[in-house]
Design a protein around this motif. Sequence first.
Motif, PDB file in Angstrom:
ATOM      1  N   ALA A   1       0.514  43.130 -87.264  1.00  0.00           N
ATOM      2  CA  ALA A   1      -0.147  42.873 -85.990  1.00  0.00           C
ATOM      3  C   ALA A   1       0.202  41.473 -85.507  1.00  0.00           C
ATOM      4  O   ALA A   1       0.528  41.241 -84.340  1.00  0.00           O
ATOM      5  CB  ALA A   1      -1.651  43.011 -86.158  1.00  0.00           C
ATOM      6  N   GLN A   2       0.168  40.549 -86.451  1.00  0.00           N
ATOM      7  CA  GLN A   2       0.432  39.156 -86.097  1.00  0.00           C
ATOM      8  C   GLN A   2       1.897  38.943 -85.738  1.00  0.00           C
ATOM      9  O   GLN A   2       2.223  38.232 -84.793  1.00  0.00           O
ATOM     10  CB  GLN A   2       0.043  38.296 -87.294  1.00  0.00           C
ATOM     11  CG  GLN A   2      -0.181  36.862 -86.940  1.00  0.00           C
ATOM     12  CD  GLN A   2      -0.386  36.055 -88.203  1.00  0.00           C
ATOM     13  OE1 GLN A   2      -0.752  36.586 -89.250  1.00  0.00           O
ATOM     14  NE2 GLN A   2      -0.132  34.781 -88.103  1.00  0.00           N
ATOM     15  N   ILE A   3       2.773  39.585 -86.502  1.00  0.00           N
ATOM     16  CA  ILE A   3       4.198  39.468 -86.205  1.00  0.00           C
ATOM     17  C   ILE A   3       4.483  40.039 -84.824  1.00  0.00           C
ATOM     18  O   ILE A   3       5.234  39.467 -84.041  1.00  0.00           O
ATOM     19  CB  ILE A   3       5.041  40.199 -87.273  1.00  0.00           C
ATOM     20  CG1 ILE A   3       4.893  39.485 -88.613  1.00  0.00           C
ATOM     21  CG2 ILE A   3       6.496  40.242 -86.869  1.00  0.00           C
ATOM     22  CD1 ILE A   3       5.517  40.234 -89.772  1.00  0.00           C
ATOM     23  N   GLY A   4       3.825  41.157 -84.514  1.00  0.00           N
ATOM     24  CA  GLY A   4       4.019  41.785 -83.211  1.00  0.00           C
ATOM     25  C   GLY A   4       3.662  40.841 -82.086  1.00  0.00           C
ATOM     26  O   GLY A   4       4.411  40.688 -81.112  1.00  0.00           O
ATOM     27  N   ILE A   5       2.535  40.175 -82.220  1.00  0.00           N
ATOM     28  CA  ILE A   5       2.102  39.304 -81.127  1.00  0.00           C
ATOM     29  C   ILE A   5       2.917  38.022 -81.091  1.00  0.00           C
ATOM     30  O   ILE A   5       3.207  37.492 -80.025  1.00  0.00           O
ATOM     31  CB  ILE A   5       0.586  39.028 -81.217  1.00  0.00           C
ATOM     32  CG1 ILE A   5       0.075  38.433 -79.910  1.00  0.00           C
ATOM     33  CG2 ILE A   5       0.237  38.123 -82.357  1.00  0.00           C
ATOM     34  CD1 ILE A   5      -0.968  39.265 -79.280  1.00  0.00           C
ATOM     35  N   MET A   6       3.365  37.551 -82.249  1.00  0.00           N
ATOM     36  CA  MET A   6       4.212  36.372 -82.261  1.00  0.00           C
ATOM     37  C   MET A   6       5.514  36.662 -81.551  1.00  0.00           C
ATOM     38  O   MET A   6       6.020  35.841 -80.792  1.00  0.00           O
ATOM     39  CB  MET A   6       4.496  35.935 -83.708  1.00  0.00           C
ATOM     40  CG  MET A   6       3.356  35.138 -84.274  1.00  0.00           C
ATOM     41  SD  MET A   6       3.380  34.660 -85.992  1.00  0.00           S
ATOM     42  CE  MET A   6       4.817  35.161 -86.735  1.00  0.00           C
ATOM     43  N   ASP A   7       6.030  37.849 -81.786  1.00  0.00           N
ATOM     44  CA  ASP A   7       7.277  38.247 -81.159  1.00  0.00           C
ATOM     45  C   ASP A   7       7.119  38.287 -79.633  1.00  0.00           C
ATOM     46  O   ASP A   7       8.062  38.098 -78.888  1.00  0.00           O
ATOM     47  CB  ASP A   7       7.707  39.626 -81.677  1.00  0.00           C
ATOM     48  CG  ASP A   7       9.126  39.960 -81.277  1.00  0.00           C
ATOM     49  OD1 ASP A   7       9.964  39.045 -81.309  1.00  0.00           O
ATOM     50  OD2 ASP A   7       9.380  41.114 -80.923  1.00  0.00           O
ATOM     51  N   LYS A   8       5.897  38.524 -79.199  1.00  0.00           N
ATOM     52  CA  LYS A   8       5.637  38.594 -77.754  1.00  0.00           C
ATOM     53  C   LYS A   8       5.425  37.207 -77.151  1.00  0.00           C
ATOM     54  O   LYS A   8       5.991  36.881 -76.112  1.00  0.00           O
ATOM     55  CB  LYS A   8       4.397  39.482 -77.525  1.00  0.00           C
ATOM     56  CG  LYS A   8       3.806  39.424 -76.135  1.00  0.00           C
ATOM     57  CD  LYS A   8       4.687  40.138 -75.131  1.00  0.00           C
ATOM     58  CE  LYS A   8       4.170  39.883 -73.714  1.00  0.00           C
ATOM     59  NZ  LYS A   8       5.233  39.451 -72.814  1.00  0.00           N
ATOM     60  N   VAL A   9       4.607  36.373 -77.796  1.00  0.00           N
ATOM     61  CA  VAL A   9       4.239  35.108 -77.145  1.00  0.00           C
ATOM     62  C   VAL A   9       5.112  33.918 -77.539  1.00  0.00           C
ATOM     63  O   VAL A   9       5.254  32.989 -76.766  1.00  0.00           O
ATOM     64  CB  VAL A   9       2.743  34.763 -77.362  1.00  0.00           C
ATOM     65  CG1 VAL A   9       1.864  35.823 -76.745  1.00  0.00           C
ATOM     66  CG2 VAL A   9       2.419  34.576 -78.825  1.00  0.00           C
ATOM     67  N   VAL A  10       5.665  33.911 -78.726  1.00  0.00           N
ATOM     68  CA  VAL A  10       6.524  32.782 -79.105  1.00  0.00           C
ATOM     69  C   VAL A  10       7.843  33.254 -79.708  1.00  0.00           C
ATOM     70  O   VAL A  10       8.229  32.832 -80.785  1.00  0.00           O
ATOM     71  CB  VAL A  10       5.815  31.840 -80.114  1.00  0.00           C
ATOM     72  CG1 VAL A  10       4.761  31.023 -79.434  1.00  0.00           C
ATOM     73  CG2 VAL A  10       5.205  32.624 -81.274  1.00  0.00           C
ATOM     74  N   PRO A  11       8.577  34.147 -78.988  1.00  0.00           N
ATOM     75  CA  PRO A  11       9.778  34.724 -79.599  1.00  0.00           C
ATOM     76  C   PRO A  11      10.794  33.674 -80.021  1.00  0.00           C
ATOM     77  O   PRO A  11      11.434  33.800 -81.067  1.00  0.00           O
ATOM     78  CB  PRO A  11      10.351  35.623 -78.494  1.00  0.00           C
ATOM     79  CG  PRO A  11       9.707  35.161 -77.237  1.00  0.00           C
ATOM     80  CD  PRO A  11       8.386  34.595 -77.604  1.00  0.00           C
TER      81      PRO A  11
END
Lengths: 413, 158, 170
Positions: free
Chosen positions: A215-225
């Motif tokens: 879940a965290q990796i998913g959102i990191m990929d979205k907001v701080v790629p």
Amino acid sequence: MTLSLEERWTLIDKISRETVTFGKYEHTLKDAIGELTVKPLTGIPVAIAIMYGFWSAFGSFAGTLMTDGFFVKLFDGYWLPWLQGAFPGQGSWLYSIMVDAGGLGGSEFVLSDTCFEAFGVLTSGIFVAIGVVLPAISIFYLMLALLEDVGYMPRLAVLLDTVLHRVGLHGYAIVPTILSLGCNVPGVAATRILETKKQRFIMMTLLAIFIPCGAQIGIMDKVVPALMGWILLYLIIGYFIFGYILNKVVPGKAPEFLIDVPPYRKPLMRNITKKIWGRITGFFKVALPFVMLGCAIVNVLYLLGVIQWLGDVLAPIFVGWFGVPKETAGPLVAAFLRKDLAVAQLSVINMTDYQRITAVVLVTIYFPCVATFAMMLKEGWKELIAAIGVLIIVVFTYGGLIHLIGIILGVAE
Amino acid sequence: MTVQSQSQLQSESSSTAAIYFAILGIVTTAFGLADLLVTAGGAEFVYGTAILEIPNDIFRGGWGGLVVLSAGLFYLSGAKNIGEIHQFAKVAMGSILIWIMAGSDIFAMITESIPGGEDGSWFNTLDGFLAMYAPPYAPAVLLLPFSLVVLYYIYHRD
Amino acid sequence: MGHPNVGKSVFFNRLTGANVTESNYPGTTVDYTKGWMKIEGEDVELVDVPGTFSLDPKDKAEDVAVAMLHETRDVKVISVIDASKIERGLYLALEIIEEGYPVVIALNMWDVAWDKNIRIDARKLEQILGVPVVPTTAISGEGIKELVSRLKDIQPVEVDDIIANAGGLT
């Protein structure tokens, strides 16, 4: 009656001589390919390729197609404006908590443009859960299930055995680690396959601290790629440094463990869909309520002024020791409930790249989310307390170290 | 005697395979190196008639370049004495790596082609959709058809 | 019971219709799961346990399996053996037989053993051990029916008899 060890083996020997015939064993192509994936010289390039495919498919499906392609448009373009108008009592407490806090902390109420900024339970909460995390974990679990059922995992374990030995874990530690990349909870459960208390403790602590969940990796990929590489690098290095130290410090043994490498198999569709379906329903039952609850709690704390107060009190630590803005206090509170939510909240705080990297790393390592916490408690409260002790030390030393690196590189003050 | 003649027979049919995969290996290795060089250089590289496009970002060019390079080395190291199962496995592995790379690239194209973009409608227009699949292609996609030859040898090994 | 990654969970899911996670690597199951199955109209409880190499547990997951066996004396045991690694599987099976449990042996992964050119005379094995031996491929469902049908009439056997059938210990 019972037999002694030798008697038993003699008996087995006799029986098998009577009943089993081993034909000439010919190396098949499958075996030869299997060998290539285990030997370091050929296995490492294969592992690199598989990770490439994993990551590429993850980004393409979750990022490009689902989140950026459809969900951002749906939530920012339709859901948010509609709810901002339809929900009664703009500026009221309930409105701030549920829909739009209107630029939290600021003196003027401004309607937010995106679901990241709104902070509301029904806006940010649902967007983060459904729009970002759900597609991410769906594809993640599909890929993971494929690798599991094909039988690649134990081979990766054998391959990484030498590396992991340095940290006092045998190669099999890779299985809990990879499971943790999906969600830390099954990862912690999987530490039971490790033999000694020492190994289980080291593994559990490392997982809870350094491994970000899907879940965290998913959102990191979205907001701080753009910063992903740095963040993951810091986490991986931390995993090994502290694994090494723990192995030296924690008393006990870390014995050798022999793994059976199962044959490569064609994965069964039925089994894979079953696994993914279980994960997704689990997500709706557990994660979604927690994300929304996390949103609500953080908003209430903001409105009560607790977060600002916390930020002020902890400012010397945040600014002085870690070099991140004191506003990170809010996301850190949210991180206890859901790490993905915390990363989303971090993304709207004004920060330099260095601060953003550090803040995301801190959110990851500073405390396990409540579900992982509960799972660790189940494994033993003594271990949990010890793990938290380690965690506090790690957060301060590692956070300080990252700050120091930042200062040396000239990107932090 | 029989064993000898058998292996002779095998070597005859596999000499074409050896030459084929050696050449494929050289081309693949060159592509992999080009990937890495272009990434290191920074500017994207598109070949004249726009068939080949070598990516320059650290993920597809750098990491991906490494994978293409490994595939090439697998081909090269397996081409010699290809009739032997362990050698042939290396060649097969080279192809598997190309499939992973090309599969990732093609999947990326598909996911990019479906949505309508930030300001467009929900779905892409048909023209926009099809335009995504026009050349230039990444090295692995160009290598894909040539790597499939290995399937022929897998099914006709006996 | 059986070694890790021999397919115990696959059997369990097949027999009870449950949804225990199955994966192609050892250590997928780390806790026990109970479920119900029907044998000739009768409800029977079935327990899926983590894999173990012997009755002398080496880790927490093995502990669960062995404790489960020892806590419930009046059970019948399905001993799942990887047919391609039959000897070590028999070791565990013998341990269970020695402790007086009625056992049926499932020679699982029959397909893998076949591919590896390992041929096992299941009938002869059955004669020597005195317990039912059924070749199975759990993942595709082969042999499961026979396994269930043999489950109802299994009896504890004496190790002495097995030794005698095998022609002594020397």
